[in-house]
Structures are given as structure tokens and as C-alpha cells.
Scaffold this motif. Structure first.
Motif, PDB file in Angstrom:
ATOM      1  N   ARG A 403      49.382 151.856 118.555  1.00  0.00           N
ATOM      2  CA  ARG A 403      49.379 150.557 119.229  1.00  0.00           C
ATOM      3  C   ARG A 403      48.120 150.427 120.073  1.00  0.00           C
ATOM      4  NH1 ARG A 403      52.439 146.563 119.480  1.00  0.00           N
ATOM      5  NH2 ARG A 403      54.120 147.695 118.409  1.00  0.00           N
ATOM      6  N   VAL A 404      47.463 149.280 119.942  1.00  0.00           N
ATOM      7  CA  VAL A 404      46.249 149.013 120.710  1.00  0.00           C
ATOM      8  C   VAL A 404      46.637 148.485 122.085  1.00  0.00           C
ATOM      9  CG1 VAL A 404      44.107 147.684 120.812  1.00  0.00           C
ATOM     10  CG2 VAL A 404      44.947 148.540 118.606  1.00  0.00           C
ATOM     11  N   LEU A 405      45.986 149.013 123.108  1.00  0.00           N
ATOM     12  CA  LEU A 405      46.277 148.609 124.485  1.00  0.00           C
ATOM     13  C   LEU A 405      45.414 147.417 124.882  1.00  0.00           C
ATOM     14  CD1 LEU A 405      46.379 152.159 126.099  1.00  0.00           C
ATOM     15  CD2 LEU A 405      48.341 150.699 125.566  1.00  0.00           C
ATOM     16  N   PRO A 406      45.965 146.475 125.638  1.00  0.00           N
ATOM     17  CA  PRO A 406      45.149 145.352 126.126  1.00  0.00           C
ATOM     18  C   PRO A 406      44.038 145.861 127.039  1.00  0.00           C
ATOM     19  CG  PRO A 406      47.504 144.953 126.471  1.00  0.00           C
ATOM     20  CD  PRO A 406      47.363 146.387 126.090  1.00  0.00           C
ATOM     21  N   ALA A 407      42.990 145.082 127.136  1.00  0.00           N
ATOM     22  CA  ALA A 407      41.900 145.444 128.037  1.00  0.00           C
ATOM     23  C   ALA A 407      42.395 145.390 129.480  1.00  0.00           C
ATOM     24  CB  ALA A 407      40.724 144.491 127.845  1.00  0.00           C
ATOM     25  N   VAL A 408      41.915 146.313 130.278  1.00  0.00           N
ATOM     26  CA  VAL A 408      42.280 146.338 131.697  1.00  0.00           C
ATOM     27  C   VAL A 408      41.483 145.261 132.414  1.00  0.00           C
ATOM     28  CG1 VAL A 408      42.329 147.709 133.801  1.00  0.00           C
ATOM     29  CG2 VAL A 408      42.778 148.795 131.581  1.00  0.00           C
ATOM     30  N   GLU A 409      42.192 144.326 133.011  1.00  0.00           N
ATOM     31  CA  GLU A 409      41.517 143.242 133.715  1.00  0.00           C
ATOM     32  C   GLU A 409      40.987 143.741 135.051  1.00  0.00           C
ATOM     33  OE1 GLU A 409      44.065 139.919 134.111  1.00  0.00           O
ATOM     34  OE2 GLU A 409      44.389 139.674 131.948  1.00  0.00           O
TER      35      GLU A 409
END
Length: 413
Positions: A403-409
Motif C-alpha cells: 500500500r502506498v502512503l499519502p505524502a506527509v503534509e
């Protein structure tokens, strides 16, 4: 004339100088004309080169070979097939899941609205005039609406609109004289169809805009990574966008003599990072738009090299040579629809990166890359694995999925 490689002469062109007066040229004029010949030959050569090199747009990494072959042909030498042997293929795809279903749903929505508007016109006309033809039209419209509610067939998008134009819209001149209600209904129908498609197209416009948004964002992400990857080592990259994007990279010594194993593995790792970034782009769009189509991502691994050549009789820039290499092309065309042998579900899942491999050596290499991706925060550490249901003529493929993780804002100050 230029001499070909087989010793025969080839006529490149003819130039002539004329005058409106007899015997107007002297020896000096003839000498000046002869001095023009080299420039004329050069111009013809350039024309031949341009005609060959501009057949298709060539990638900068392989353009040198096309220019080289164009120069050979301009000199009258026997044409040679452009071949890049022993190149490593790196294929990846970001597939918009369910795009065909969403497209059909948009078609259904638009056609249902258009037939409802048409039905309103006929109802108004029938209230004003007793007309058997109007009643039959009304029955036809109800049948179309019932059919559209059940399912969308391949041809209905075209045939239904043609039916309305040929059996309904041609009567508007009469319909508008059938009372105010009928006139208003006709105007409502015409207003809804007042666009370049001349039919109700709102849902399909939304779908097309959605597809364009996804594709353009995915393309921008990939192209940004391509610029970085070209700095690793120049390589050829084909790119296509339809229901998502896919890329085909070829890298090897026959393309760039400086190519090494380190360059290959750097490209492979960067390819995974680029696809993960495309996945993050999809996740961001999903978060922003909510009802956007979701995207699944896959990379096909092949550790052995293939030979590619330029086939001038096809639209493709490169084709593969040999039976072994054709097998790779077969897998490439079918792999994104492949099924997990155990669960019977698609091996690609939205928001996840799937890698498909054949051998343990390939998995050992890519397992390390997945570990690096997790360390960088691109993907989760958990790896799902399985066997690919045999494809037509191809078996023994396996897959790993993360699973690809969302970019850390960044934190807001």
C-alpha cells in the motif's frame, strides 16, 4: 547522382538554369552553375534525412541512431534496420479502475435525460392533438428508457441519438405549433442539446473532465520523474495516456555505451519511486474531488534483456524481435487485468503498488527495493504476495503488493 553501396547510381534530383535569350550563358556562367551543385546535393540530402527522421518523433536517447541511418541513406547506401540489442525493459502502468463502468454510467445518465425530455415533448403534443404517430413515438421512448435502465450496449450511444434525430427532431417545426406547453418542451430539449455534440452530454462532459484531470496530473508527475531518471543514464521512454498512463523504458549499452549494472538498478528503483509518486497523486485527487475514479499501479519485472528494432511499416517506434521477446509483449498487454490465483480478485488494487515477477532472483532484488521504499516512507512495510492466474500462453508469474502512503503534509505554522 550519388553512388549506392552496390555500385549503382541513384538519381537525387535535377536542376536547370534557363534564359529568355539565345546563347545567353558563357563559360563563366557554366562554372558558377557547377559551383551550385554541392549546395544542391546537400539540400537534397537534408530532405532525405528529414523525411526519414521525421517519420515519427524519436526520443533524444535514440535519436542519434536515426540520424546516423538517415545520413547513410542520403549517401545512397543500402538501408539498414535500426536495432538496439540487449536492452532491459522496464514497464509500468497507472490504471484508472472502473473507467469503462463510469463511462457507461455517464452515457446512461445523459441518454435517460434526453429521452425524458423527448417524452415530455410528445406528451405535450398528444395532449394537444390526437395523433397515432405521436402515441407510437411515446411508446418507442418508453422502450428506450426501459432498455437504458437495464443495461448499456456498445452501440446504443450512437443508435439512440440517431433515432431521435431521424424520427423525432425532424418534427419540431410542427411540434412548436401544438400549444405553449409543447413549445416550451421543445425549447427545453433544444437547450439541453445545445452543444458541439448536439445531444445531452453533461454527465459525459463531467466524466471526460475527470479523466483529463487524472491523466494530466499523472502525466505531470511521471514527466517530472523522467527528467530525473534521464540524468541517471539516457534511455528510451515511450509514454501513453488513455484510461490512466503507462510507460515503457528501454535501457542498455546499445542505447548508451556508459550503461552499467548500477545504472540499471538505479533506474529500477527510481521507476518504483516514480510510480509511488503517481499513486500519491491519485490519492491526492481522490481526497480533493471525492468522487474521482481511483487508480491502481503495476510494475512488470524482467531481468533478461530483449532486442528491439524500428519497423518502418508500423506506427510503433519499436517492435520486439524473436519469440522470447514477444512473450514479454504478451504479458505486458494482459498483466493489468490479471487475477490472483487464490482469491480470484485482480492483482492490482487501488492505492497500491503491485510488482509482477517470474524468478526468485527478481524477487530478491525487488524485495530490497520495497524495503527501501518503506524506509523512505513511500509504502507500508506489509507485503501481500500471491500467484498470478495463468494468462493465455503464460504461467508461473507471481506478484507482491504494497500500500502506498499519502505524502506527509507540511505542518502549518
Amino acid at each position: 547522382y550519388l553512388t549506392e553501396g552496390n555500385g549503382k547510381s541513384q538519381l537525387l534530383g535535377i536542376i536547370g538554369l534557363t534564359s529568355d535569350r539565345d546563347r545567353n550563358f558563357d563559360a563563366i556562367d557554366r562554372k558558377n552553375a557547377q559551383n551550385l551543385t554541392p549546395a544542391f546535393v546537400t539540400a537534397v540530402r537534408q530532405t532525405i534525412q528529414q523525411r526519414f527522421t521525421n517519420i515519427r518523433s524519436t526520443h533524444p536517447a535514440v535519436e542519434w541512431r536515426f540520424v546516423e541511418e538517415a545520413e547513410r541513406r542520403s549517401l545512397g547506401l543500402t538501408p539498414e534496420t535500426i536495432v538496439f540489442d540487449k536492452v532491459y525493459p522496464l514497464y509500468g502502468i497507472s490504471d484508472i479502475r472502473g473507467s469503462s463502468t463510469e463511462r457507461n454510467r455517464a452515457i446512461q445518465t445523459d441518454l435517460m435525460e434526453q429521452f425524458q425530455l423527448a417524452l415530455a415533448v410528445v406528451d405535450a403534443v398528444c395532449q394537444c392533438h390526437e395523433t397515432a404517430l405521436g402515441e407510437r413515438l411515446r411508446e418507442d421512448f418508453l422502450e428506450y428508457i426501459e432498455q437504458l435502465e437495464r443495461r448499456i450496449t456498445v452501440d446504443i450511444e450512437v443508435t439512440s441519438v440517431e433515432y431521435l434525430r431521424e424520427h423525432f427532431e425532424i418534427y419540431f417545426e410542427f411540434f412548436v405549433r401544438c400549444g405553449e406547453k409543447a413549445k416550451v418542451a421543445v425549447e427545453a430539449y433544444q437547450g439541453a442539446c445545445d452543444n458541439e455534440h448536439q445531444s445531452v452530454y453533461k454527465a459525459r462532459d463531467r466524466y471526460d473532465e475527470m479523466l483529463h484531470t487524472i491523466n494530466s496530473n499523472l502525466q505531470a508527475t511521471w514527466e517530472s520523474w523522467q527528467q530525473r531518471m534521464q540524468k541517471v543514464i539516457p534511455h528510451h521512454c515511450d509514454f501513453e495516456a488513455s484510461d490512466g498512463i503507462d510507460h515503457m523504458i528501454y535501457a542498455g549499452k546499445s542505447i548508451n555505451s556508459q550503461f552499467s549494472l548500477f545504472h540499471l538498478r538505479s533506474l529500477r528503483y527510481d521507476q518504483l519511486r516514480a510510480v509511488c509518486d503517481c499513486a500519491r497523486t491519485g490519492l491526492r485527487l481522490e481526497k480533493e474531488y471525492g468522487d474521482m475514479l481511483k487508480v491502481a499501479h503495476l510494475v512488470l519485472i524482467q531481468s533478461t534483456t530483449i532486442d528491439i528494432y524500428h519497423n518502418e511499416s508500423t506506427e510503433k517506434l519499436f517492435d520486439v524481435k524473436g519469440t522470447r521477446d514477444i512473450r514479454y509483449e504478451i504479458v505486458k498487454k494482459r498483466i493489468d487485468k490479471a487475477i490472483d490465483k487464490a482469491t480470484k480478485e485482480r492483482i492490482t488494487q487501488t492505492g497500491m503498488l503491485t510488482v509482477v515477477y517470474s524468478t526468485e532472483d527478481e524477487w530478491d532484488e525487488y524485495r530490497q527495493y520495497l524495503r527501501y521504499l518503506a524506509r523512505e516512507g513511500w509504502v507500508e512495510e506489509k507485503i501481500e504476495m500471491g500467484m498470478v492466474e495463468p494468462l493465455q500462453g503464460v504461467s508461473g508469474l507471481r506478484f507482491a503488493r504494497v500500500r502506498v502512503l499519502p505524502a506527509v503534509e507540511p505542518e502549518k505554522e
